[in-house]
Structures are given as C-alpha cells and as structure tokens.
Write a protein that holds these residues in place. Structure first.
Motif, short mmCIF file in Angstrom:
data_model
loop_
_atom_site.label_atom_id
_atom_site.label_comp_id
_atom_site.label_asym_id
_atom_site.label_seq_id
_atom_site.Cartn_x
_atom_site.Cartn_y
_atom_site.Cartn_z
N THR A 112 -32.40 -43.74 76.63
CA THR A 112 -31.24 -44.12 75.81
C THR A 112 -31.43 -45.46 75.12
O THR A 112 -30.73 -45.76 74.15
CB THR A 112 -29.96 -44.15 76.66
OG1 THR A 112 -30.12 -45.06 77.75
CG2 THR A 112 -29.65 -42.76 77.21
N TRP A 118 -26.20 -44.50 70.92
CA TRP A 118 -25.76 -43.82 72.14
C TRP A 118 -24.30 -44.12 72.47
O TRP A 118 -23.55 -43.27 72.93
CB TRP A 118 -26.66 -44.24 73.31
CG TRP A 118 -26.28 -43.65 74.64
CD1 TRP A 118 -25.60 -44.25 75.65
CD2 TRP A 118 -26.55 -42.31 75.08
NE1 TRP A 118 -25.45 -43.38 76.71
CE2 TRP A 118 -26.03 -42.18 76.39
CE3 TRP A 118 -27.20 -41.22 74.51
CZ2 TRP A 118 -26.11 -41.01 77.13
CZ3 TRP A 118 -27.29 -40.04 75.26
CH2 TRP A 118 -26.75 -39.94 76.54
N SER A 126 -20.82 -38.56 78.19
CA SER A 126 -22.15 -39.13 78.42
C SER A 126 -22.33 -39.71 79.82
O SER A 126 -23.47 -39.84 80.29
CB SER A 126 -22.44 -40.22 77.39
OG SER A 126 -21.52 -41.29 77.49
N GLU A 127 -21.22 -40.05 80.49
CA GLU A 127 -21.34 -40.71 81.79
C GLU A 127 -20.76 -39.90 82.94
O GLU A 127 -20.57 -40.43 84.03
CB GLU A 127 -20.67 -42.09 81.73
CG GLU A 127 -21.15 -42.98 80.59
CD GLU A 127 -22.65 -43.19 80.59
OE1 GLU A 127 -23.24 -43.31 81.68
OE2 GLU A 127 -23.24 -43.23 79.49
N SER A 131 -24.24 -35.57 84.08
CA SER A 131 -25.16 -36.06 83.05
C SER A 131 -26.34 -36.86 83.59
O SER A 131 -27.29 -37.11 82.86
CB SER A 131 -24.39 -36.92 82.02
OG SER A 131 -23.92 -38.11 82.62
N THR A 132 -26.25 -37.28 84.86
CA THR A 132 -27.34 -38.06 85.45
C THR A 132 -27.91 -37.29 86.64
O THR A 132 -27.21 -36.96 87.58
CB THR A 132 -26.84 -39.44 85.92
OG1 THR A 132 -26.29 -40.14 84.81
CG2 THR A 132 -27.99 -40.25 86.51
N ASN A 136 -31.74 -40.26 86.06
CA ASN A 136 -32.06 -40.24 84.63
C ASN A 136 -31.03 -39.45 83.83
O ASN A 136 -30.42 -38.50 84.35
CB ASN A 136 -33.44 -39.61 84.39
CG ASN A 136 -34.57 -40.45 84.93
OD1 ASN A 136 -34.66 -41.63 84.65
ND2 ASN A 136 -35.44 -39.83 85.73
N LYS A 137 -30.87 -39.84 82.56
CA LYS A 137 -30.17 -39.00 81.60
C LYS A 137 -31.18 -38.00 81.05
O LYS A 137 -32.36 -38.29 80.92
CB LYS A 137 -29.62 -39.84 80.44
CG LYS A 137 -28.68 -40.95 80.83
CD LYS A 137 -27.34 -40.42 81.27
CE LYS A 137 -26.37 -41.56 81.54
NZ LYS A 137 -25.10 -41.08 82.10
N TRP A 138 -30.67 -36.80 80.71
CA TRP A 138 -31.60 -35.76 80.25
C TRP A 138 -31.23 -35.18 78.89
O TRP A 138 -31.98 -34.37 78.36
CB TRP A 138 -31.67 -34.64 81.29
CG TRP A 138 -32.27 -35.12 82.57
CD1 TRP A 138 -31.60 -35.65 83.64
CD2 TRP A 138 -33.66 -35.16 82.91
NE1 TRP A 138 -32.49 -36.00 84.63
CE2 TRP A 138 -33.76 -35.71 84.22
CE3 TRP A 138 -34.83 -34.78 82.25
CZ2 TRP A 138 -34.97 -35.89 84.86
CZ3 TRP A 138 -36.04 -34.95 82.89
CH2 TRP A 138 -36.11 -35.50 84.19
N THR A 279 -26.15 -30.19 75.00
CA THR A 279 -26.87 -31.44 74.78
C THR A 279 -28.16 -31.15 74.00
O THR A 279 -28.71 -30.06 74.06
CB THR A 279 -27.25 -32.11 76.11
OG1 THR A 279 -28.20 -31.29 76.80
CG2 THR A 279 -26.04 -32.32 76.99
N ASN A 281 -32.00 -32.24 73.81
CA ASN A 281 -32.94 -32.76 74.81
C ASN A 281 -34.33 -32.90 74.25
O ASN A 281 -34.80 -32.05 73.49
CB ASN A 281 -32.99 -31.80 76.01
CG ASN A 281 -31.62 -31.32 76.42
OD1 ASN A 281 -31.05 -30.43 75.80
ND2 ASN A 281 -31.07 -31.91 77.46
#
Length: 369
Positions: A112, A118, A126-127, A131-132, A136-138, A279, A281
């Motif tokens: 990010t 972002w 997003s949070e 999402s994690t 990690n975010k993906w 999303t 990716n």
C-alpha cells in the motif's frame, strides 16, 4: 426488469451476468505480454470504465489489456494453470475467496506504500477484518455487494426498518420474504453471534447450538413469511405485485427496482448484515508489476472514478465521496449512510466447511416445519 440471481453461493458467479470469458488473445499467449508498456487485467465487465481506460492509456502510454471473467472459480483455475509465471498482472478476487488464492501463491501481498491514493478508500472496506491475512493486505477494494432489508416505502416507515425486528412484526404477517440460507447468517448476527462462524471454528458444539437457536427462531416465525425465495427476479416480482412489503435481499435486485422508480428502499439495520467486496489484486510474479501499481493508483485517484464504476456495474462503490457524483436516484440505489455501513460485516471463508454442514440441514428443517 433485470433478472439478477442472488443466492449467496451463486451471486459471485452471476453478478456480471452476460459477460463471457474471452478466449485468450494473442498477446496473452506470447512474450509480448511482458512488454514494459502494457498491463494485463482480468476483471468483470464494466469494472474498469472505458473513459478511465482511454484516459490512462493516453496519459501514461501504458496499454491496458482487459480479459473478462465471469466466475471466481474459473479465474482461480486459469491463474493456477499459468503459475508460477502468469500472464495477468491484476486479477479481481472477492474478499472471502482470498485464502484460496493466497494459499496457492497466486497473489502478491499488496504494497500500500506504493499507492498514494489508498486513503481514498472508505476504511470500512479497506481496514475490515477480512482485508488483512497473515499481516498483509491482498487487494484494493473497489466495489461491494450487501444483504439488505428492503421495504415498500408507501407501507413501511423508515423508523420501522432500523431493526430486523420488523421482519417478525404481526402487522406485516404474510408480507415478508427471504432466502433461508442467507437469512440464517444475518439472523446469527441479529442474535449476537458470528454469522461467519469463525469464532466457533474450534468449538463445533457451540457452533451447532448457535445454528439450532437460529433455526428455531425462523421456525417460530415461519408464519410471518409469504415465501422463501431463491432468485432476485422473484423478490422483485413480489414487490411489484404487492405480495410483500418487506424482504431480506441482496442489494442488486432492489437497486434495479429503485432505478425503475418503484417505491422501495433498502437499509442495513442496527444489528448489521453481511456483504462481500470485490478487490483488484496484484499477481505473484506478474510480468508488469510496476504498471499494475500505476493502474491501481490511478483507479483510486478520484471519487468520480468510483461513481463511474458503480454506474456501470450496479455495485456499491468503496470510494469516499463517490456518492456525491451520483444522482439522487443513483444514490438511493447504490449507497448507504456511514451509520448503516458501520453495521456491515463481510463474508469470510475460514469456517465454511463446518458452517454449511450445519446450515444445510437446518435450512431443510425450516422448510419442512
């Protein structure tokens, strides 16, 4: 009237109705796909607006090659077949399908820090917990779908739909409808439980007790229901025929009714509801990773782009302020207040095997009661 199929298990597959998987064009089958001036995107119809694509290509000189997909499973199989050297740089994965792609090393953790825009994503999307994964975010959330409480605005007041309680009100007996399996998850949330059942993954006895309690609630109130339905077209027709005035539904069919001018609205009650997020990716070892990040950052740059994506796809934008670029009717059909969104949770897949082994028999028991 649009016919949108909204059973939870098929909604992902059918949400881009009419889009067909395209045969791989020549550039995807050759080394030309690794040229520095391209970025290869696998996504659903209308997820990348044509005007945005043309402007991005003009400003950057990067050619955006879009391959349409219409099914998460097919996309997974295509990407897995190309591993470890995929032709795709960006794919479109629903958040509750992350684990399948991550565990197969098909996605790269999202950096990010490379996305200056972002912060333009509503943190509700997003949070959130889905999402994690593994720290990690993906993916970059772009569009969302939700299970809603829909109501005829000429009969039911806005105050009455602040709680799912209204589905069990005597005054609306025989005028409600829902998809049983989808309603089960929402009713678990209504009762104060985790409808994803992730909390009970290691406690099957607790999970079974919760499903039984939810089943019994729906059996106890079965006489309130006009019909257990299966498709979006059914719930639309019931509203139009005035057979029902309340329904648990996916937002897509209700948005279509709103756009057609029918007196119906939708909300997320105070106890909450469930949804999913699409999303974008970055693939693991994709040929044009730098260009992938440039495209993602450009997509996230302005709320107007989010509004364009909503108008084209019918899904809810995840962008802050996107609703300000929609007409009043478009806002009614595709956006929620911050208060409503605060109650929106998202589907997760970690406990699905246990969950549906319990839910499937419970659904049949409700039907038979």
């Amino acid at each position: 009237m649009k016919k949108l199929i909204t059973n939870r298990r098929t909604f992902i597959k059918s949400s881009a109705a009419g889009a067909a998987i395209l045969a791989a064009p020549a550039y995807l089958r050759s080394t030309a796909a690794r040229a520095s001036g391209t970025v290869n995107v696998w996504t659903y119809a209308n997820f990348i607006p044509d005007d945005f694509k043309a402007e991005f290509e003009k400003e950057t000189g990067i050619q955006v090659n879009v391959r349409l997909v219409d099914d998460q499973g097919k996309q997974f199989n295509l990407l897995a077949a190309e591993a470890p050297n995929p032709t795709a740089d960006i794919v479109t994965v629903a958040g509750h399908r992350f684990l399948q792609f991550i565990e197969s090393d098909l996605l790269s953790p999202l950096d990010t820090d490379r996305l200056s825009n972002w912060g333009n994503i509503n943190p509700i999307y997003s949070e959130s917990d889905w999402s994690t994964i593994n720290g990690n975010k993906w993916g970059a959330p772009i569009l969302s779908g939700a299970e809603v409480l829909a109501y005829n605005t000429e009969v039911v007041s806005e105050d009455e739909v602040k709680s799912w309680d209204v589905m069990f009100a005597d005054k609306y007996k025989g005028q409600t409808a829902y998809i049983i399996q989808d309603m089960m998850s929402v009713m678990m949330l209504y009762l104060g439980y985790d409808g994803n059942m992730v909390e009970y993954k290691d406690d099957p006895e607790k999970a079974a007790q919760i499903v039984k309690e939810t089943r019994d609630l729906l059996i106890e109130n079965k006489d309130m229901v006009r019909k257990f339905y299966d498709s979006g077209a059914e719930v639309q027709q019931m509203f139009v025929n005035q057979d029902i005035v309340l329904a648990h539904a996916w937002n897509g069919p209700i948005a279509s009714l709103i756009a057609d001018g029918f007196p119906v609205a939708m909300t997320i009650p105070k106890e909450g509801s469930y949804g999913f997020v699409y999303t974008l990716n970055v693939t693991n070892n994709g040929p044009n990773t730098d260009n992938a990040y440039k495209l993602l950052d450009a997509l996230l740059a302005k709320p107007e782009i989010g509004a364009q994506m909503t108008k084209a796809s019918g899904f809810i934008s995840t962008y802050k302020g996107a609703d300000q670029h929609l007409t009043e009717l478009e806002r009614k059909a595709s956006s929620f207040t911050e208060e409503e969104l605060a109650g929106l949770q998202f589907f997760r897949a970690e406990a699905n095997d246990m969950k549906y082994k319990l839910l499937d028999p419970a659904v049949e028991e409700i039907k038979a009661a």
